[in-house]
Design a protein around this motif. Sequence first.
Motif, mmCIF file in Angstrom:
data_model
loop_
_atom_site.group_PDB
_atom_site.id
_atom_site.type_symbol
_atom_site.label_atom_id
_atom_site.label_comp_id
_atom_site.label_asym_id
_atom_site.label_seq_id
_atom_site.Cartn_x
_atom_site.Cartn_y
_atom_site.Cartn_z
ATOM 1 N N ALA A 8 -37.393 -44.529 44.375
ATOM 2 C CA ALA A 8 -38.462 -45.569 44.789
ATOM 3 C C ALA A 8 -39.377 -45.537 43.545
ATOM 4 N N ALA A 9 -39.554 -44.252 43.127
ATOM 5 C CA ALA A 9 -40.657 -44.112 41.936
ATOM 6 C C ALA A 9 -39.900 -43.491 40.900
ATOM 7 N N GLU A 55 -40.998 -49.959 43.393
ATOM 8 C CA GLU A 55 -41.932 -49.862 44.005
ATOM 9 C C GLU A 55 -42.106 -51.141 44.992
ATOM 10 N N ARG A 56 -41.701 -52.150 44.649
ATOM 11 C CA ARG A 56 -42.093 -53.462 45.263
ATOM 12 C C ARG A 56 -40.763 -53.608 46.356
#
Length: 175
Positions: A8-9, A55-56
């Motif tokens: 996710a990151a 991240e979006r």
Amino acid sequence: MPTLRRLAALNDADIQAAATLLRDAVAGGASIGFLADLDHAAAVGYWRSLAPALERDVLCWIAEEDGALLGSVQLGPCHKANGRHRAELQKLMVHRSARGRGIASLLLAEAEHAALADDRWLLVLDTEDGSSAEHLYQRRGWQRAGALPDYARSPDGRLHPTVLYWKRLRHTADT
Ligand SMILES: CC(C)(COP(=O)(O)OP(=O)(O)OC[C@H]1O[C@@H](n2cnc3c(N)ncnc32)[C@H](O)[C@@H]1OP(=O)(O)O)[C@@H](O)C(=O)NCCC(=O)NCCS
């Protein structure tokens, strides 16, 4: 068997390993958006540029074993008002040293599971006509929709047709 982890990151170690994986795929002739001159810095740049999307809304998984990153796949949801039931599978790749062990199938299954959980029941993708990935998609129930001539260049610079695939993960009341 490798374990899957959702990115996710992106931390620096992940970016470096993912860049190595990407360069291996391109060096092996995979048509995934890059030409043969892709160097490590450019591959790192690609993964860094992906960070905001991850991240979006873009989902990305990596397959790891004994600390080595062996494969990756991405799933991009459609945000158009008329397309919120679909998503695009992108950049499925497995390191050449780890192919034929079912890792791509594992990544595909994870992406399909997550798509359904998000009510994205129609998946689409494109891939090089005649590539080894076509065998994989067909064995995993994807349907070939057709070919676009001269759509993209292989890493060696030659134009090739691109084929579109789709997979319906479940039927709905309106189908
Ligand atoms: C395509 C790719 C992801 C397959 O990865 P993989 O981990 O080796 O695939 P799997 O081991 O999960 O194989 C899944 C199925 O596809 C088949 N398959 C995979 N590669 C194949 C090949 N080169 N020729 C024939 N069949 C193949 C396997 O036999 C297997 O079928 P089975 O489960 O019925 O035995 C990998 O070759 C790759 O990274 N290629 C370069 C990147 C690329 O082209 N990606 C697609 C972008 S859209």
